[in-house]
Scaffold this active site. Sequence first.
Site, mmCIF file in Angstrom:
data_model
loop_
_atom_site.group_PDB
_atom_site.id
_atom_site.type_symbol
_atom_site.label_atom_id
_atom_site.label_comp_id
_atom_site.label_asym_id
_atom_site.label_seq_id
_atom_site.Cartn_x
_atom_site.Cartn_y
_atom_site.Cartn_z
ATOM 1 N N GLN A 196 -6.400 -4.367 -6.212
ATOM 2 C CA GLN A 196 -4.917 -4.575 -6.287
ATOM 3 C C GLN A 196 -4.620 -5.966 -5.519
ATOM 4 O OE1 GLN A 196 -2.927 -1.648 -7.555
ATOM 5 N NE2 GLN A 196 -4.825 -2.033 -8.301
ATOM 6 N N ALA A 237 4.979 3.120 -5.628
ATOM 7 C CA ALA A 237 3.947 2.900 -5.994
ATOM 8 C C ALA A 237 3.876 1.151 -6.474
ATOM 9 C CB ALA A 237 3.403 3.755 -7.282
ATOM 10 N N HIS A 238 2.723 0.932 -6.925
ATOM 11 C CA HIS A 238 2.619 -0.538 -7.269
ATOM 12 C C HIS A 238 3.478 -1.173 -8.503
ATOM 13 C CE1 HIS A 238 -1.324 0.673 -10.058
ATOM 14 N NE2 HIS A 238 -0.162 1.052 -10.425
ATOM 15 N N ASN A 239 3.600 -2.447 -8.146
ATOM 16 C CA ASN A 239 4.453 -3.093 -9.019
ATOM 17 C C ASN A 239 6.115 -2.437 -9.196
ATOM 18 O OD1 ASN A 239 1.752 -3.167 -10.069
ATOM 19 N ND2 ASN A 239 2.390 -5.238 -10.532
ATOM 20 N N SER A 257 5.060 0.467 -11.671
ATOM 21 C CA SER A 257 5.952 -0.384 -12.571
ATOM 22 C C SER A 257 7.135 0.079 -12.914
ATOM 23 C CB SER A 257 5.014 -0.713 -13.876
ATOM 24 O OG SER A 257 3.709 -1.411 -13.517
#
Length: 347
Positions: A196, A237-239, A257
């Site tokens: 990441q 979460a990521h993004n 995302s």
Amino acid sequence: MSRTLFELGEALDARLQGDGNIRVERVSSLAHGSSSTLAFMVSRAHLSELHRTQAGAVVLGEEWAAECPVPALVVRNPHAAFARAVAMLHPERKPAPGVHASAVVAPDAQIGAGVSIGPHSVVADGCRIGANAVIGPGCVLMSGATVGAGTHLVAQVFVGSDCRLGERCRIHPGVVIGADGFGLAKENGRWIKVPQVGRVIIGDEVDIGANTTVDRGAIEDTVLGDGVKLDNQIQVAHNVRIGEHSAIAGCVGIAGSAVIGRGCTIGGGVGIAGHLKLADGVHVTGMSLVASDLEQAGAYSSSLPAQPMRQWQKNAARLRHLDEMARKLKQLEAEVARLGASAGQSE
């Protein structure tokens, strides 16, 4: 810190009703007030409590002013005015500037004027901390992390490498900013970790509640806009991108995302699936599941409220036959249409 009602009224741009020399020392509810407390009212539901209140004074709207038996500060937005009054009567105690002897600070870290770094905190190489920021006990700032001026990390906050926090933020204990996102690739029945390499970028005046996690981006950054407010125990979460001045209640899970617009409110326990978009001004009620884009502003709900167990069991049993019932209904509709057509031809 005590204040006269006149002093508070000037600070809050309020219309003073009654004796402005009354001095209040703290805040209270309407029901549990005393002669030295300031209470507030925002709803007709508390009208009976207002009539009986023993508070020294009350912050309220114009519509309730005539009903108030004690001195009052009359304002347009009682809740917001009361929040400012609380800050005046209960000012935050900030630690004195300086670096505690047990803290570890890298030689090349840039520390602004008036910064306080508490016991057992770690500030790694390349970090930058703006003026008057507070790094509370047990915090860890990894390499290249940035904390803006006036931001307060209360205690035991982790900020990952190269992540950036804006100015005047408040980050509560146990918050993790910039942990790796849940990125995995499958090969021959096994999972391979996807590094990441994005960051977390947080705007100004953002509040993050205890034990909330904001994962770093997989490739692009995870971004929280100015004025975002996150409650306790939220997973970002990521993004993920959260627009300015959105507020999210506890135990919400936001998958990777997802994009949440400006001025949104998300109720407690909501689940938001990955790669979805929520428009500006969307309001999702508690315990809902968001499984598709919400493209227009407005309120959205899902899930079923609690009901007696026997009723729920009956409904659940019927739910298992829903597909079969839908097919039968289609057949009946087709049969009704056929009979209607036949009747029309016979006439």
